[in-house]
Design a protein around this motif. Structure first.
Motif, PDB file in Angstrom:
ATOM      1  N   HIS A   1       0.804  -1.222   0.000  1.00 14.90           N
ATOM      2  CA  HIS A   1       0.000   0.000   0.000  1.00 14.90           C
ATOM      3  C   HIS A   1       0.837   1.272   0.000  1.00 14.90           C
ATOM      4  N   ASN A   2       2.135   1.119   0.107  1.00 21.18           N
ATOM      5  CA  ASN A   2       3.005   2.278  -0.075  1.00 21.18           C
ATOM      6  C   ASN A   2       2.970   2.752  -1.527  1.00 21.18           C
ATOM      7  N   SER A   3       2.590   1.831  -2.439  1.00 23.21           N
ATOM      8  CA  SER A   3       2.579   2.162  -3.867  1.00 23.21           C
ATOM      9  C   SER A   3       1.256   1.863  -4.554  1.00 23.21           C
ATOM     10  N   ARG A   4       0.537   0.840  -4.064  1.00 24.65           N
ATOM     11  CA  ARG A   4      -0.655   0.388  -4.765  1.00 24.65           C
ATOM     12  C   ARG A   4      -1.795   0.121  -3.786  1.00 24.65           C
ATOM     13  N   THR A   5      -2.960  -0.180  -4.359  1.00 16.53           N
ATOM     14  CA  THR A   5      -4.105  -0.608  -3.565  1.00 16.53           C
ATOM     15  C   THR A   5      -4.041  -2.135  -3.433  1.00 16.53           C
ATOM     16  N   MET A   6      -5.124  -2.762  -3.024  1.00 18.75           N
ATOM     17  CA  MET A   6      -5.152  -4.218  -2.940  1.00 18.75           C
ATOM     18  C   MET A   6      -5.263  -4.881  -4.310  1.00 18.75           C
ATOM     19  N   MET A   7      -5.398  -4.098  -5.373  1.00 24.87           N
ATOM     20  CA  MET A   7      -5.302  -4.575  -6.756  1.00 24.87           C
ATOM     21  C   MET A   7      -6.316  -5.685  -7.055  1.00 24.87           C
TER      22      MET A   7
ATOM     23  N   GLN B   1       4.583  -4.134 -16.013  1.00 24.15           N
ATOM     24  CA  GLN B   1       4.285  -5.553 -15.794  1.00 24.15           C
ATOM     25  C   GLN B   1       5.046  -6.080 -14.577  1.00 24.15           C
ATOM     26  N   HIS B   2       6.341  -5.769 -14.516  1.00 27.15           N
ATOM     27  CA  HIS B   2       7.165  -6.238 -13.408  1.00 27.15           C
ATOM     28  C   HIS B   2       6.713  -5.622 -12.079  1.00 27.15           C
ATOM     29  N   LYS B   3       6.337  -4.340 -12.096  1.00 30.31           N
ATOM     30  CA  LYS B   3       5.858  -3.707 -10.872  1.00 30.31           C
ATOM     31  C   LYS B   3       4.559  -4.344 -10.393  1.00 30.31           C
ATOM     32  N   SER B   4       3.674  -4.629 -11.339  1.00 29.01           N
ATOM     33  CA  SER B   4       2.401  -5.256 -10.966  1.00 29.01           C
ATOM     34  C   SER B   4       2.634  -6.643 -10.379  1.00 29.01           C
ATOM     35  N   LEU B   5       3.531  -7.397 -10.983  1.00 27.73           N
ATOM     36  CA  LEU B   5       3.856  -8.719 -10.460  1.00 27.73           C
ATOM     37  C   LEU B   5       4.421  -8.609  -9.045  1.00 27.73           C
ATOM     38  N   ARG B   6       5.338  -7.667  -8.844  1.00 30.63           N
ATOM     39  CA  ARG B   6       5.954  -7.518  -7.525  1.00 30.63           C
ATOM     40  C   ARG B   6       4.911  -7.198  -6.460  1.00 30.63           C
ATOM     41  N   HIS B   7       4.021  -6.269  -6.774  1.00 34.73           N
ATOM     42  CA  HIS B   7       3.036  -5.872  -5.773  1.00 34.73           C
ATOM     43  C   HIS B   7       2.001  -6.972  -5.533  1.00 34.73           C
TER      44      HIS B   7
ATOM     45  N   ALA C   1       1.172 -13.412  -2.597  1.00 35.44           N
ATOM     46  CA  ALA C   1       2.197 -14.448  -2.775  1.00 35.44           C
ATOM     47  C   ALA C   1       2.210 -15.019  -4.185  1.00 35.44           C
ATOM     48  N   LEU C   2       1.031 -15.270  -4.776  1.00 36.30           N
ATOM     49  CA  LEU C   2       0.946 -15.897  -6.110  1.00 36.30           C
ATOM     50  C   LEU C   2       1.743 -17.200  -6.161  1.00 36.30           C
TER      51      LEU C   2
END
Length: 277
Positions: free
Chosen positions: A41-47, A85-91, A97-98
């Motif tokens: 949540h420092n960068s994104r929502t719960m997506m 894409q990489h940022k979305s995967l990381r978050h 966990a994925l």
């Protein structure tokens, strides 16, 4: 290494670390809970939309590489650049966990496969367990009455109280906005600019997750109905017990409860629970 209910409780007893909110908090990290500093949540929502897209594209039983391939190679999130894409995967990995070998994500996949409409509340319960920043805003949401206006500044103040001098004022407000969006995605808040508290309507799958996580983290007897995940679903003890009975009738768990005596088990989810003593 397989994480079992027995090993979680044994590890917790040996460590001597006890948290009032999580009786077996230290060992819960093996299950997938995160207690370390920071959070998505420092960068994104719960997506939620991104998670839904990934679950639709990757079948149950896939390994971590399949989730990465879906996002980075097949671009199921429809991102414009490799960087996004990489940022979305990381978050997403921070939040969920994925990795189906991580029990809390395997639990989400199992219950989502039973009832896909439960995803907003299933995702919230997992994201909340894995993101201390989102957890820090919880009291603001749960203490608000239905119809109350929830201000981002109040969420930001809760963050400062929980993490004093760790984030700048600018970051506090950014995290607060992201958290407000997540609570909106879960159904706890409504509105774009002005966030109004709403009462969520838990499904039997969401209640099953709440009772399962409560049991895993050491809430036994009637206390299981007041565990943190039940409270996330806007349930008091009486309502949690009643909806637990509905989950029992739906075949999602086994529950017998008479007064303080509660017999609760999860045959359908045994692969995530492991043997008990």
């Amino acid at each position: 290494m397989t994480v079992t209910l027995q090993s979680i409780h044994s590890s917790a007893r040996q460590s001597g670390e006890v948290n009032p909110g999580f009786p077996y908090a230290a060992a819960m990290e093996k299950f997938g809970l995160k207690l370390s500093a920071g959070g998505a949540h420092n960068s994104r929502t719960m997506m939620l939309a991104e998670l839904e897209a990934v679950l639709a594209a990757v079948p149950v039983g896939s390994d971590t590489a399949d989730y990465c391939d879906a996002i980075l190679q097949r671009n199921v999130l429809d991102k414009n650049t490799g960087s996004t894409q990489h940022k979305s995967l990381r978050h997403l990995r921070e939040l969920y966990a994925l990795n189906e070998a991580t029990p809390i994500f395997g639990l989400l996949r199992k219950l989502h496969s039973i009832d896909a409409t439960s995803l907003p509340l299933l995702a919230l319960q997992v994201a909340w367990a894995r993101d201390p920043l989102l957890r820090a805003t919880t009291s603001v949401i749960l203490d608000a009455s239905v119809g109350d206006l929830v201000m981002p500044a109040t969420l930001a103040q809760a963050l400062e109280t929980k993490f004093p001098n760790q984030y700048s004022e600018l970051n506090h407000h950014k995290i607060a906005r992201n958290a407000a969006s997540s609570w909106t995605q879960s159904g706890h808040l409504a509105g774009r600019t002005h966030k109004i508290r709403q009462r969520v309507k838990p499904t039997t799958a969401a209640v099953t997750m709440a009772l399962f996580l409560g049991t895993i983290t050491g809430y036994y007897g009637s206390a299981v109905f007041t565990n943190p995940w039940c409270r996330l679903l806007d349930l008091n003890a009486e309502r949690a017990r009643a909806l637990g009975q509905e989950s029992h009738r739906a075949g999602l768990l086994n529950l017998r409860a008479v007064g303080e005596v509660v017999d609760l088990s999860f045959p359908l989810l045994a692969q995530f629970q492991g043997p008990t003593q």
